[in-house]
Design an enzyme around this catalytic site. Structure first.
Site, mmCIF file in Angstrom:
data_model
loop_
_atom_site.group_PDB
_atom_site.id
_atom_site.type_symbol
_atom_site.label_atom_id
_atom_site.label_comp_id
_atom_site.label_asym_id
_atom_site.label_seq_id
_atom_site.Cartn_x
_atom_site.Cartn_y
_atom_site.Cartn_z
ATOM 1 C CE LYS A 198 -2.310 -0.799 3.628
ATOM 2 N NZ LYS A 198 -1.733 -2.231 4.354
ATOM 3 N NE ARG A 229 -3.907 -0.695 10.389
ATOM 4 C CZ ARG A 229 -2.917 -0.754 9.682
ATOM 5 N NH1 ARG A 229 -2.642 1.125 9.465
ATOM 6 N NH2 ARG A 229 -1.637 -0.820 9.233
ATOM 7 N NE ARG A 272 8.025 -2.794 6.235
ATOM 8 C CZ ARG A 272 6.754 -2.866 5.678
ATOM 9 N NH1 ARG A 272 5.208 -2.383 4.537
ATOM 10 N NH2 ARG A 272 5.499 -2.260 6.997
ATOM 11 N NE ARG A 324 6.529 -0.187 9.698
ATOM 12 C CZ ARG A 324 5.028 -0.211 9.558
ATOM 13 N NH1 ARG A 324 4.736 0.319 8.213
ATOM 14 N NH2 ARG A 324 4.491 -0.130 10.033
ATOM 15 N NE ARG A 379 2.872 -4.129 11.307
ATOM 16 C CZ ARG A 379 3.622 -4.319 10.163
ATOM 17 N NH1 ARG A 379 4.863 -4.832 11.018
ATOM 18 N NH2 ARG A 379 3.465 -2.921 9.138
#
Ligand code: AMP
Length: 215
Positions: free
Chosen positions: A13, A88, A127, A161, A172
């Site tokens: 996203k 969400r 990432r 992160r 998550r």
């Protein structure tokens, strides 16, 4: 044009939103980015959100909806919005309708990025981004051309992160399945949902989203 990008963590996203910003001059509204900025600045919201985010749970609906309203007010009325990571929950989806209506906006598309959950953990835990310009990289899929140097800005500092570790990613995803996936039928009933294969090459995904936006 107001669109929502919907999909589990790691679906792409944020990457796609950044590309749409470059291509269409739209604005990315990422509640995750807003919350990370608040945590960094140690604002009242940041202090409240920090531990929740580290656990991979959801921050309260009131906080994120307030952030979205403020961000929309700071944009010109003719600038398109890409909602990334918001709404969400069903309560947030309802708030968004009111927030948009109050500003004379309406939702045009809800674009769902479908992904294979097993691949997501690898995508997310590998990432990282350039600390200077925010360009995204990946340990396996996209390394800088010169090791340790950002392709885009030449920066040499990179960051990960804190919630991109496997345990938090699993929470998550569970949050996504339990609270976010159930809002899709609400948008399907309004005929707003377009499904895209989020496992396809990034450029193909961008092309498909662009085609939806151009109509
Ligand atoms: P993201 O960058 O979208 O993956 O968001 C990172 C974290 O910020 C999430 O795991 C949540 O803890 C929090 N967060 C971001 N957006 C929302 C939202 N719309 N509602 C609740 N929590 C959120």
């Amino acid at each position: 044009m107001n669109i929502i990008l919907l999909g589990p963590p790691g679906a792409g996203k944020g990457t796609q939103a950044q590309r749409l910003v470059e291509r269409f001059g739209m604005r990315q509204l990422s509640t995750g980015d807003m919350l990370r900025a608040a945590v960094k600045a140690q604002t009242a919201v940041g202090l409240q959100a920090k531990a929740v985010m580290e656990r991979g749970e959801l921050v309260s609906d009131e906080i994120v909806s307030a952030l979205i309203g403020e961000e929309l007010d700071a944009m010109g009325p003719s600038v398109g919005a890409i909602f990334d990571g918001y709404p969400r929950t069903a309560a947030q989806a309802e708030s968004l309708d009111g927030i948009l209506a109050a500003r004379g906006r309406q939702l045009d598309h809800v674009i769902e990025l479908g992904v294979d959950e097993d691949a997501l953990v690898e995508r997310i835990t590998g990432r990282y981004t350039c600390a200077t310009c925010g360009k995204g990289y990946h340990d396996t899929f996209e390394q800088p051309k010169v090791a340790g140097v950002c392709d885009k800005c030449g920066g040499t500092e990179f960051k990960r992160r804190p919630d991109d570790n496997e345990a938090t990613v699993r929470t998550r995803m569970a949050e996504y399945r339990a609270k976010t996936a159930p809002i899709l039928p609400l948008y399907e009933a309004r005929d707003l949902v377009k499904q895209i294969d989020g496992m396809a090459p990034m450029d193909d995904v961008t092309g498909k989203i662009a085609a939806i936006i151009k109509g």
